[in-house]
Enzyme design. Structure first.
Site, PDB file in Angstrom:
ATOM      1  N   HIS A 102       0.851  -1.198   0.000  1.00  0.00           N
ATOM      2  CA  HIS A 102       0.000   0.000   0.000  1.00  0.00           C
ATOM      3  C   HIS A 102       0.889   1.251   0.000  1.00  0.00           C
ATOM      4  O   HIS A 102       1.944   1.270   0.623  1.00  0.00           O
ATOM      5  CB  HIS A 102      -0.923  -0.003   1.219  1.00  0.00           C
ATOM      6  CG  HIS A 102      -1.979   1.049   1.138  1.00  0.00           C
ATOM      7  ND1 HIS A 102      -1.727   2.373   1.427  1.00  0.00           N
ATOM      8  CD2 HIS A 102      -3.273   0.985   0.746  1.00  0.00           C
ATOM      9  CE1 HIS A 102      -2.836   3.073   1.229  1.00  0.00           C
ATOM     10  NE2 HIS A 102      -3.790   2.252   0.817  1.00  0.00           N
ATOM     11  N   GLU A 174      -4.008   2.235  -7.533  1.00  0.00           N
ATOM     12  CA  GLU A 174      -4.370   3.336  -6.651  1.00  0.00           C
ATOM     13  C   GLU A 174      -3.454   4.529  -6.916  1.00  0.00           C
ATOM     14  O   GLU A 174      -2.312   4.548  -6.431  1.00  0.00           O
ATOM     15  CB  GLU A 174      -4.205   2.915  -5.194  1.00  0.00           C
ATOM     16  CG  GLU A 174      -5.063   1.750  -4.780  1.00  0.00           C
ATOM     17  CD  GLU A 174      -5.356   1.793  -3.295  1.00  0.00           C
ATOM     18  OE1 GLU A 174      -6.510   2.039  -2.945  1.00  0.00           O
ATOM     19  OE2 GLU A 174      -4.423   1.616  -2.494  1.00  0.00           O
ATOM     20  N   GLY A 180      -7.695   9.253  -0.331  1.00  0.00           N
ATOM     21  CA  GLY A 180      -8.163  10.082   0.782  1.00  0.00           C
ATOM     22  C   GLY A 180      -8.425  11.537   0.412  1.00  0.00           C
ATOM     23  O   GLY A 180      -8.670  12.361   1.285  1.00  0.00           O
TER      24      GLY A 180
HETATM   25  C1  PEP Z   1      -6.797   3.333   0.207  1.00  0.00           C
HETATM   26  O1  PEP Z   1      -6.153   3.848   1.104  1.00  0.00           O
HETATM   27  O2  PEP Z   1      -6.471   2.223  -0.241  1.00  0.00           O
HETATM   28  C2  PEP Z   1      -7.954   4.050  -0.310  1.00  0.00           C
HETATM   29  C3  PEP Z   1      -8.468   3.652  -1.432  1.00  0.00           C
HETATM   30  O3  PEP Z   1      -8.404   5.116   0.427  1.00  0.00           O
HETATM   31  P1  PEP Z   1      -9.607   6.128   0.055  1.00  0.00           P
HETATM   32  O4  PEP Z   1     -10.752   5.307  -0.454  1.00  0.00           O
HETATM   33  O5  PEP Z   1      -9.927   6.813   1.335  1.00  0.00           O
HETATM   34  O6  PEP Z   1      -9.082   7.042  -0.994  1.00  0.00           O
END
Ligand code: PEP
Length: 258
Positions: A102, A174, A180
């Site tokens: 992550h 991501e 966030g």
């Molecule tokens: C994450 O931290 O993997 C994530 C997707 O967070 P958020 O949905 O809050 O952007």
């Protein structure tokens, strides 16, 4: 052997946001709706609480069909590795999925691609499903390196990996800069990133194993935009952080699938 059937996958990452008691209460609330609405036939749901809450959440989820995930894993099975948790101990707790690499771990804890790769291999060796997180930072994006970074993180993370019969690997795209932020990338961008992931997977895994992979989008997914990622972008699911922390909001997101 392909893993069948493949329902949309929703992975909830609770990060370090909830106490043990809050995690159990949230798991119980989600369980009630998941079971009552027979969601098990429409989507695969994985909850990733913090390590101390795993046992309590495992008990709360027993028999519901909701799966348990961990937010990290170490690459050794046992030994002098202070503070780390082995794949074997996670399995003992009922964990079947594990987040690996992550961006918060890469950013705050110095997790490198080489460490991420060892974690992926250890998870697979233990029979856990790794959710390998990849994605570019804002400066990588603005310097035109987005696709290079995605391909590189997939290539390194999965280097040397092979899937046992029926085993699956999940890659979550991501974009680091939207996590966030409340500002998700357009579905077309998620789809384009998913194409880069899939093309890279073709280099790494035998064609027969590609049907055992899933590509997710993560980054400010919420009840208002979830459908566009799973239906329009043809991704296999989503990784949800902030929008999974409160029962009412997360349930409204899940209900988009039924
Ligand atoms: C994450 O931290 O993997 C994530 C997707 O967070 P958020 O949905 O809050 O952007």
């Amino acid at each position: 052997m392909p893993v069948q059937p493949s329902l949309p996958l929703v992975v909830a990452n609770w990060k370090m946001n909830l106490s043990q008691a809050e995690s159990v209460l949230l798991a119980r609330a989600l369980r009630r709706t998941y079971v009552a609405d027979k969601m098990v036939t429409r989507l695969e749901l994985v909850l990733c609480p913090s390590f101390p809450a795993l046992a309590g959440v495992a008990t709360a989820l027993k028999g519901s069909g909701i799966k348990l995930g961990a937010q990290d894993v170490f690459w050794k099975t046992a030994g002098p590795y202070t503070g780390e948790v082995s794949p074997e101990v996670l399995k003992e707790l009922g964990v079947t999925y594990v987040l690996v690499g992550h961006s918060e771990r890469r950013q705050y804890l110095g997790e490198t691609d080489a460490m991420v790769q060892q974690k992926v291999l250890a998870a697979l060796a233990a029979g856990l499903t790794p959710v390998l997180c990849v994605g570019e930072t804002y400066s990588e994006r603005t310097s035109g390196r987005r696709e290079i970074v995605i391909a590189q993180e997939v290539r390194t993370g999965l280097s040397g990996a092979s899937l046992a019969a029926g085993q699956r690997v999940v890659i979550a795209y991501e974009p680091v800069w939207v996590i966030g932020s409340g500002q998700a990338v357009p579905p077309s961008e998620a789809q384009q990133a998913s194409r880069v992931v899939r093309e890279t997977l073709l280099e790494l895994l035998p064609a027969s194993e590609l049907s055992n992979t899933a590509v997710l989008y993560g980054g400010s997914v919420d009840p208002s935009n979830i459908t566009s990622y799973v239906q329009e972008s043809k991704l296999q699911g989503v990784l949800v952080g902030g929008a999974s922390l409160e029962a009412k909001r997360f349930i409204s997101l899940l209900k988009r699938f039924i």
